[in-house]
Design a protein around this motif. Structure first.
Motif, PDB file in Angstrom:
ATOM      1  N   VAL A   2       0.994  -1.363  -0.141  1.00 47.66           N
ATOM      2  CA  VAL A   2       0.103  -0.230  -0.202  1.00 47.66           C
ATOM      3  C   VAL A   2       0.614   0.791  -0.037  1.00 47.66           C
ATOM      4  O   VAL A   2       1.697   1.529   0.634  1.00 47.66           O
ATOM      5  CB  VAL A   2      -1.155  -0.492   1.373  1.00 47.66           C
ATOM      6  N   TYR A   3       0.732   2.365  -0.880  1.00 47.47           N
ATOM      7  CA  TYR A   3       1.913   3.309  -1.418  1.00 47.47           C
ATOM      8  C   TYR A   3       1.016   4.823  -1.194  1.00 47.47           C
ATOM      9  O   TYR A   3      -0.463   4.121  -1.089  1.00 47.47           O
ATOM     10  CB  TYR A   3       2.278   3.692  -2.754  1.00 47.47           C
ATOM     11  N   ARG A   4       1.284   5.289  -0.173  1.00 47.40           N
ATOM     12  CA  ARG A   4       0.728   6.913  -0.236  1.00 47.40           C
ATOM     13  C   ARG A   4       1.428   8.424  -1.028  1.00 47.40           C
ATOM     14  O   ARG A   4       2.837   8.065  -1.102  1.00 47.40           O
ATOM     15  CB  ARG A   4       1.221   7.398   1.148  1.00 47.40           C
ATOM     16  N   LEU A   5       0.807   8.602  -2.278  1.00 45.12           N
ATOM     17  CA  LEU A   5       1.459   9.442  -2.743  1.00 45.12           C
ATOM     18  C   LEU A   5       0.874  11.254  -1.891  1.00 45.12           C
ATOM     19  O   LEU A   5      -0.448  11.588  -1.940  1.00 45.12           O
ATOM     20  CB  LEU A   5       0.388   9.903  -4.404  1.00 45.12           C
ATOM     21  N   GLY A   6       2.227  11.941  -2.157  1.00 47.26           N
ATOM     22  CA  GLY A   6       1.891  13.519  -1.649  1.00 47.26           C
ATOM     23  C   GLY A   6       2.163  13.566  -1.984  1.00 47.26           C
ATOM     24  O   GLY A   6       3.440  14.702  -2.246  1.00 47.26           O
ATOM     25  N   ILE A   7       1.584  15.598  -2.637  1.00 44.96           N
ATOM     26  CA  ILE A   7       2.078  16.231  -3.141  1.00 44.96           C
ATOM     27  C   ILE A   7       1.494  17.680  -2.775  1.00 44.96           C
ATOM     28  O   ILE A   7       0.195  18.605  -2.112  1.00 44.96           O
ATOM     29  CB  ILE A   7       1.018  16.201  -4.840  1.00 44.96           C
ATOM     30  N   ASP A   8       2.377  18.792  -2.805  1.00 42.83           N
ATOM     31  CA  ASP A   8       2.640  19.774  -2.509  1.00 42.83           C
ATOM     32  C   ASP A   8       2.816  20.824  -3.343  1.00 42.83           C
ATOM     33  O   ASP A   8       3.746  21.196  -4.090  1.00 42.83           O
ATOM     34  CB  ASP A   8       3.527  20.850  -1.157  1.00 42.83           C
ATOM     35  N   VAL A   9       1.496  21.901  -3.499  1.00 44.07           N
ATOM     36  CA  VAL A   9       1.893  22.557  -4.380  1.00 44.07           C
ATOM     37  C   VAL A   9       2.063  24.201  -3.588  1.00 44.07           C
ATOM     38  O   VAL A   9       0.977  24.591  -3.165  1.00 44.07           O
ATOM     39  CB  VAL A   9       0.560  23.260  -5.625  1.00 44.07           C
ATOM     40  N   GLY A  10       3.614  24.892  -4.292  1.00 45.05           N
ATOM     41  CA  GLY A  10       4.005  25.976  -3.434  1.00 45.05           C
ATOM     42  C   GLY A  10       3.582  26.803  -4.650  1.00 45.05           C
ATOM     43  O   GLY A  10       3.209  26.670  -5.874  1.00 45.05           O
ATOM     44  N   GLY A  11       3.944  28.008  -4.575  1.00 45.68           N
ATOM     45  CA  GLY A  11       4.380  29.803  -5.609  1.00 45.68           C
ATOM     46  C   GLY A  11       5.341  28.887  -6.599  1.00 45.68           C
ATOM     47  O   GLY A  11       5.385  29.159  -7.306  1.00 45.68           O
ATOM     48  N   THR A  12       6.482  28.459  -6.173  1.00 51.46           N
ATOM     49  CA  THR A  12       7.630  28.280  -7.651  1.00 51.46           C
ATOM     50  C   THR A  12       7.727  26.813  -7.156  1.00 51.46           C
ATOM     51  O   THR A  12       7.538  26.624  -8.582  1.00 51.46           O
ATOM     52  CB  THR A  12       9.274  29.020  -6.040  1.00 51.46           C
ATOM     53  N   ASN A  13       7.385  25.993  -6.401  1.00 55.26           N
ATOM     54  CA  ASN A  13       7.436  24.071  -6.645  1.00 55.26           C
ATOM     55  C   ASN A  13       7.110  23.402  -6.260  1.00 55.26           C
ATOM     56  O   ASN A  13       5.473  24.022  -5.505  1.00 55.26           O
ATOM     57  CB  ASN A  13       9.092  23.332  -6.305  1.00 55.26           C
ATOM     58  N   THR A  14       6.118  22.606  -7.267  1.00 54.97           N
ATOM     59  CA  THR A  14       5.706  21.607  -6.208  1.00 54.97           C
ATOM     60  C   THR A  14       6.193  20.249  -6.419  1.00 54.97           C
ATOM     61  O   THR A  14       6.569  19.744  -6.710  1.00 54.97           O
ATOM     62  CB  THR A  14       4.870  20.953  -8.149  1.00 54.97           C
ATOM     63  N   ASP A  15       5.827  19.784  -5.168  1.00 54.56           N
ATOM     64  CA  ASP A  15       6.718  18.854  -4.524  1.00 54.56           C
ATOM     65  C   ASP A  15       6.015  17.653  -4.484  1.00 54.56           C
ATOM     66  O   ASP A  15       4.424  17.338  -4.240  1.00 54.56           O
ATOM     67  CB  ASP A  15       7.619  18.961  -3.283  1.00 54.56           C
ATOM     68  N   GLY A  16       6.438  16.748  -4.617  1.00 55.85           N
ATOM     69  CA  GLY A  16       5.576  15.536  -5.068  1.00 55.85           C
ATOM     70  C   GLY A  16       6.683  14.181  -3.779  1.00 55.85           C
ATOM     71  O   GLY A  16       8.111  14.141  -4.199  1.00 55.85           O
TER      72      GLY A  16
END
Length: 518
Positions: A2-16
């Motif tokens: 079982v995997y979890r995918l986390g994404i954070d959309v910032g003003g400069t970068n989108t981190d995953g």
């Protein structure tokens, strides 16, 4: 697996980031944030899927943290057509809705504003009878003119009967598709601030919907059929339905995700987190693994509100911060080259001296071409770096509540700029994968629920009322998507209100729990 995918959309970068079922980081990525959001998210997911070489069917959970709702308010873009209804005449007519709100935002939101009879006292008794006929006429008047309504009633956190009745009437007249925000579900005690928070919530419904749909579309294009959650600013998650009802709760979730991710990576539940980005450094405090909440009214886009917000101290220092030199004197920022660091910084062949150039020039970081800053005086660079460290140490000192040293955790893409020894820090941690702490924070989050109400408490009913408040918070958590068997109270406070009669006490309870698998 079982995997979890986390994404954070910032003003400069989108981190995953991708985590396995034991919460190990399988792969992490940074990609530029795009104007349409979806493309940036799609690219981040694409890189993760390609590099991690896993079966996308095994990704069971996908979490998104985003600044889009915050940006919409600050930039005054893509806001809903909102109707504002205050239930408070004749007691609450002296100050009109949107008082103190910047004129440009007032011009956008203030064209449909109404005050009707109703509202309650602090003890739940009616101030005036509720004017149902007026609400019906307002609903008929608004058909086709607005797509979102903000309803605020005096002391509705104590008694929300009038708000609920107004909502029912408006839906009968205008249809169930109209989005309605109730102040009793968003803000705390304090009419004007709670009303402002409710209006802002109503204004960003469509922004939240487009963001949620974009995330789901990006997942679908990669064949990922995960259960989707969205990050809120207390460090926990909410379902899509909950997000579309309370999008205001996503505001400031970026710094919060970094705090939660830092806690997880460093195994610290009580510490000061220093998140160094490209433009700013955000400093927050972890209390029992969750961000310390601000105890004062918070301004958002120039609007004074009182919904919960993390207590964050931001300073103008980041990897792209511009250093201005005038002979032997200098100033640090607050302007920054931001995401243009690789084009404009001296170590990459640019003409702008940045904080990153200073650290590389001192030999403290191996990045770019150090020879391109070799002409700068070492003594000047040392003075600049010393001032940079003092800025951070002062900011850390400001968030403390005592003179004792505390653990400090360095995260964010620019955390390598800072040393592992800081004044006021008992120990400095620089955990692996700290550059994507925000995405990790989104992936590991729990579900939470919170209530804040005024009760009349005495010795005889104290335990009964506190237990009732806890059950209300637990139910809120379950409604948000938590496993009902794995919910617990994580924080509770009750403060007597001496300025109100009848043993009035403000009770605030927060619960959190693991994700429900079904």
């Amino acid at each position: 697996m079982v995997y979890r995918l986390g994404i954070d959309v910032g003003g400069t970068n989108t981190d995953g980031v991708l985590l396995d079922e034991d919460m190990n980081v399988i792969y992490s990525v940074k990609t530029p944030t795009t104007d349409d959001i979806e493309t940036g998210i799609y690219r981040a997911i694409e890189k993760i899927v390609e590099q991690a070489t896993i079966d996308t069917k095994e990704i069971n959970f996908a979490m998104l943290g985003t600044t889009q709702c915050t940006n919409a308010i600050v930039e005054r873009k893509n806001l809903n057509n909102v109707a504002i209804i205050r239930i408070g005449a004749p007691a609450g007519t002296a100050i009109k809705p949107l008082a103190g709100v910047p004129q440009d935002l007032k011009d956008i939101l203030g064209s449909n504003m109404f005050i009707i009879r109703g509202g309650h006292e602090f003890n739940g008794s009616e101030i005036a009878s509720f004017d149902e006929d007026k609400v019906k006429r307002i609903g008929e008047q608004l058909i086709g003119k607005v797509d979102s309504i903000a309803i605020t009633s005096i002391f509705s956190p104590v008694n929300k009967e009038h708000e609920i009745r107004a909502k029912d009437i408006l839906q009968e007249v205008m249809g169930d598709d109209i989005s309605i925000s109730l102040s009793s579900e968003i803000g705390s005690i304090g009419l004007l601030e709670r009303e402002n928070a409710t209006i802002l919530n109503a204004s960003i419904i469509d922004v939240a919907r487009r963001t949620a749909d974009g995330f789901e579309n990006a997942l679908e294009k990669h064949g990922i059929k995960a259960k989707v959650f969205f990050c809120q600013n207390d460090g926990t998650l909410m379902s899509k339905a909950y997000t579309l009802k309370y999008p205001i709760l996503t505001v400031a979730c970026g710094p919060t995700n970094s705090l939660r991710g830092a806690s997880f990576l460093s195994n610290n539940t009580d510490a000061i987190i220093v998140d160094v980005g490209g433009t700013t450094t955000d400093i927050g405090v972890l209390v029992k693994g969750f961000p310390r909440q601000s105890s004062i009214a918070v301004e958002l886009g120039g609007v004074r509100t009182n919904f919960r917000m993390p207590d964050i101290n931001s300073i103008g220092l980041g990897g792209g911060t511009i250093i201005h030199i005038n002979e032997d004197s200098f100033t640090i920022g607050p302007d920054s080259v931001g995401h243009r660091l690789h084009e404009e910084a001296m170590i990459f062949g640019g003409n702008t001296l940045t904080a990153t150039d200073v650290v590389v020039g001192l030999g403290l970081l191996d990045l770019g071409n150090r020879e391109l800053v070799s002409h700068l005086k070492q003594s000047l660079l040392e003075d600049i770096y010393k001032s940079m460290i003092e800025m951070v140490e002062e900011a850390v000192d400001k968030v403390k509540t005592s003179a004792l040293d505390m653990p400090v955790v360095l995260v964010g893409g620019g955390n390598v700029l800072l040393p592992t020894e800081l004044k006021g820090a008992s120990q400095v941690f620089r955990p692996n994968n700290g550059h994507v702490a925000n995405a990790i924070g989104s992936a590991i989050s729990q579900i939470s629920g919170e209530i804040e109400k005024i009760f009349s408490i005495n010795k005889e009913n104290r335990e009964e009322i506190l237990k009732k408040a806890q059950q209300m918070a637990i139910q809120e958590t379950i409604n948000a998507g938590a496993n009902e068997t794995k919910v617990e109270i994580v924080d509770m406070e009750h403060v007597p209100l001496a300025y109100l009669p009848g043993n009035a006490t403000r009770v605030k309870v927060k619960a959190a729990g693991e994700l429900a698998l079904k």
